[in-house]
Design a protein around this motif. Structure first.
Motif, mmCIF file in Angstrom:
data_model
loop_
_atom_site.group_PDB
_atom_site.id
_atom_site.type_symbol
_atom_site.label_atom_id
_atom_site.label_comp_id
_atom_site.label_asym_id
_atom_site.label_seq_id
_atom_site.Cartn_x
_atom_site.Cartn_y
_atom_site.Cartn_z
ATOM 1 N N ILE A 13 0.837 -1.201 0.000
ATOM 2 C CA ILE A 13 0.000 0.000 0.000
ATOM 3 C C ILE A 13 0.873 1.253 0.000
ATOM 4 O O ILE A 13 0.625 2.193 -0.770
ATOM 5 C CB ILE A 13 -0.974 -0.009 1.193
ATOM 6 N N ALA A 14 1.912 1.283 0.834
ATOM 7 C CA ALA A 14 2.798 2.454 0.904
ATOM 8 C C ALA A 14 3.490 2.698 -0.435
ATOM 9 O O ALA A 14 3.572 3.845 -0.895
ATOM 10 C CB ALA A 14 3.834 2.262 2.015
ATOM 11 N N ALA A 15 3.952 1.637 -1.083
ATOM 12 C CA ALA A 15 4.617 1.789 -2.384
ATOM 13 C C ALA A 15 3.631 2.266 -3.448
ATOM 14 O O ALA A 15 3.989 3.070 -4.323
ATOM 15 C CB ALA A 15 5.267 0.465 -2.808
ATOM 16 N N THR A 16 2.398 1.795 -3.374
ATOM 17 C CA THR A 16 1.367 2.212 -4.330
ATOM 18 C C THR A 16 1.056 3.695 -4.156
ATOM 19 O O THR A 16 0.972 4.440 -5.145
ATOM 20 C CB THR A 16 0.084 1.378 -4.143
ATOM 21 N N LYS A 17 0.901 4.120 -2.914
ATOM 22 C CA LYS A 17 0.648 5.540 -2.650
ATOM 23 C C LYS A 17 1.821 6.398 -3.095
ATOM 24 O O LYS A 17 1.633 7.464 -3.685
ATOM 25 C CB LYS A 17 0.367 5.759 -1.163
ATOM 26 N N LYS A 18 3.045 5.936 -2.809
ATOM 27 C CA LYS A 18 4.247 6.683 -3.192
ATOM 28 C C LYS A 18 4.318 6.828 -4.712
ATOM 29 O O LYS A 18 4.765 7.848 -5.228
ATOM 30 C CB LYS A 18 5.499 5.995 -2.661
ATOM 31 N N ALA A 19 3.855 5.812 -5.437
ATOM 32 C CA ALA A 19 3.845 5.860 -6.909
ATOM 33 C C ALA A 19 2.698 6.728 -7.430
ATOM 34 O O ALA A 19 2.591 6.954 -8.635
ATOM 35 C CB ALA A 19 3.738 4.446 -7.475
ATOM 36 N N GLY A 20 1.825 7.192 -6.523
ATOM 37 C CA GLY A 20 0.711 8.042 -6.933
ATOM 38 C C GLY A 20 -0.400 7.290 -7.639
ATOM 39 O O GLY A 20 -1.158 7.871 -8.413
ATOM 40 N N LEU A 21 -0.512 6.009 -7.358
ATOM 41 C CA LEU A 21 -1.524 5.183 -8.023
ATOM 42 C C LEU A 21 -2.722 4.955 -7.095
ATOM 43 O O LEU A 21 -2.595 5.024 -5.876
ATOM 44 C CB LEU A 21 -0.912 3.855 -8.452
ATOM 45 N N PRO A 22 -3.876 4.652 -7.687
ATOM 46 C CA PRO A 22 -5.102 4.483 -6.894
ATOM 47 C C PRO A 22 -5.169 3.122 -6.207
ATOM 48 O O PRO A 22 -4.347 2.233 -6.445
ATOM 49 C CB PRO A 22 -6.201 4.617 -7.953
ATOM 50 N N GLU A 23 -6.199 2.976 -5.388
ATOM 51 C CA GLU A 23 -6.428 1.739 -4.651
ATOM 52 C C GLU A 23 -6.485 0.521 -5.561
ATOM 53 O O GLU A 23 -6.039 -0.561 -5.182
ATOM 54 C CB GLU A 23 -7.722 1.840 -3.843
ATOM 55 N N ARG A 24 -7.037 0.670 -6.758
ATOM 56 C CA ARG A 24 -7.146 -0.474 -7.681
ATOM 57 C C ARG A 24 -5.775 -1.080 -7.975
ATOM 58 O O ARG A 24 -5.636 -2.292 -8.083
ATOM 59 C CB ARG A 24 -7.841 -0.036 -8.979
ATOM 60 N N ALA A 25 -4.748 -0.241 -8.093
ATOM 61 C CA ALA A 25 -3.395 -0.750 -8.331
ATOM 62 C C ALA A 25 -2.921 -1.580 -7.142
ATOM 63 O O ALA A 25 -2.275 -2.623 -7.316
ATOM 64 C CB ALA A 25 -2.438 0.405 -8.600
ATOM 65 N N ALA A 26 -3.271 -1.147 -5.931
ATOM 66 C CA ALA A 26 -2.893 -1.907 -4.741
ATOM 67 C C ALA A 26 -3.661 -3.225 -4.664
ATOM 68 O O ALA A 26 -3.102 -4.247 -4.262
ATOM 69 C CB ALA A 26 -3.123 -1.067 -3.489
ATOM 70 N N VAL A 27 -4.933 -3.210 -5.050
ATOM 71 C CA VAL A 27 -5.717 -4.454 -5.071
ATOM 72 C C VAL A 27 -5.069 -5.458 -6.014
ATOM 73 O O VAL A 27 -4.879 -6.627 -5.667
ATOM 74 C CB VAL A 27 -7.185 -4.184 -5.475
ATOM 75 N N ILE A 28 -4.704 -5.006 -7.208
ATOM 76 C CA ILE A 28 -4.065 -5.897 -8.186
ATOM 77 C C ILE A 28 -2.733 -6.401 -7.639
ATOM 78 O O ILE A 28 -2.408 -7.589 -7.754
ATOM 79 C CB ILE A 28 -3.888 -5.182 -9.539
ATOM 80 N N SER A 29 -1.965 -5.516 -7.013
ATOM 81 C CA SER A 29 -0.663 -5.899 -6.463
ATOM 82 C C SER A 29 -0.807 -6.920 -5.346
ATOM 83 O O SER A 29 -0.080 -7.924 -5.304
ATOM 84 C CB SER A 29 0.070 -4.663 -5.934
#
Length: 186
Positions: free
Chosen positions: A70-86
Motif C-alpha cells: 500500500i505504501a509503495a502504491t501511494k508513493k507511486a501516486g496510483l489508486p487503490e485499484r493498483a494496490a488491489v491488483i498488487s
C-alpha cells in the motif's frame, strides 16, 4: 467513407456536448414542470471479482507486507485499484510472504513477494526481496499495461507477471479488496 461517417458522428457528439455545456446551467435554474425523481443505476468503479474466491489468514509478516505494498502504491501516486491488483498478485505468487531461494522448490530463480526473477530483469536478489522495491517494479510494469484500471484483475496481473497459471490471480481479488479497505487509510 468511414472517415466521413466518423467525422459526422464526432461533429454531432461535439454539438450535443456544447449544447449540454451551454444549456446545462440555464436548464438547472429553470422551474421544472412536474419533475419526478428518476432511478439511476450506478456501476462500481472496480469490476466484481471473477470466479470462486480464496482467502487465507494473515500473520504479522504478511500484514506488514500488505502495508508495504500500500505504501509503495501511494508513493507511486496510483489508486487503490493498483494496490488491489498488487496484493492479489502477491497472494497468488507467495501468499504475501517475502520468499528467498527455495532450493528444489524454487520456480527457476523467482524471489520475493511477486516471485520476480533476477534473470528476467526484475532486479538483483537483494532488490527483489525488498517489498518496497518489488512492489514498485510490479507497479512500473502495471502502468505500462494499456487500460489496466478497467480490465479484469487477472488480465492485468497476467500481463505483468506472464504466469503459467494466468487465471489464478482472480481468486484473491475479494481478499485483496478487503485488505485495501482495512489498511488503505491506516
Amino acid at each position: 467513407m468511414n472517415t466521413i461517417i466518423r467525422k459526422s458522428v464526432l461533429s454531432v457528439a461535439g454539438l450535443a456536448f456544447a449544447g449540454g455545456v451551454f444549456a446545462g446551467p440555464i436548464a438547472a435554474h429553470a422551474n421544472p414542470v412536474d419533475a419526478k425523481p428518476v432511478a439511476v443505476a450506478v456501476q462500481s468503479a472496480a469490476p466484481k471479482p471473477q470466479g470462486e474466491q480464496s482467502r487465507i489468514t494473515l500473520n504479522d509478516e504478511q500484514t506488514a507486507n500488505v502495508k508495504a505494498i500500500i505504501a509503495a502504491t501511494k508513493k507511486a501516486g496510483l489508486p487503490e485499484r493498483a494496490a488491489v491488483i498488487s496484493i492479489a498478485t502477491s497472494l497468488q505468487e507467495s501468499k504475501l510472504e517475502n520468499l528467498g531461494h527455495l532450493g528444489d522448490m524454487n520456480d527457476h530463480d523467482s524471489l520475493g513477494l511477486f516471485q520476480q526473477r533476477p534473470s528476467s530483469g526484475w532486479g538483483t536478489p537483494e532488490q527483489i526481496t525488498d517489498p518496497a522495491y518489488s512492489t514498485t517494479a510490479f507497479l512500473k510494469g502495471l502502468k505500462q499495461v494499456d487500460g489496466w484500471q478497467d480490465m479484469p484483475l487477472t488480465d492485468a496481473a497476467q500481463t505483468v507477471q506472464v504466469s503459467a497459471y494466468p487465471d489464478a490471480y482472480a481468486q484473491w481479488e475479494q481478499q485483496a479488496t478487503d485488505l485495501i479497505a482495512q489498511h488503505w487509510n491506516s
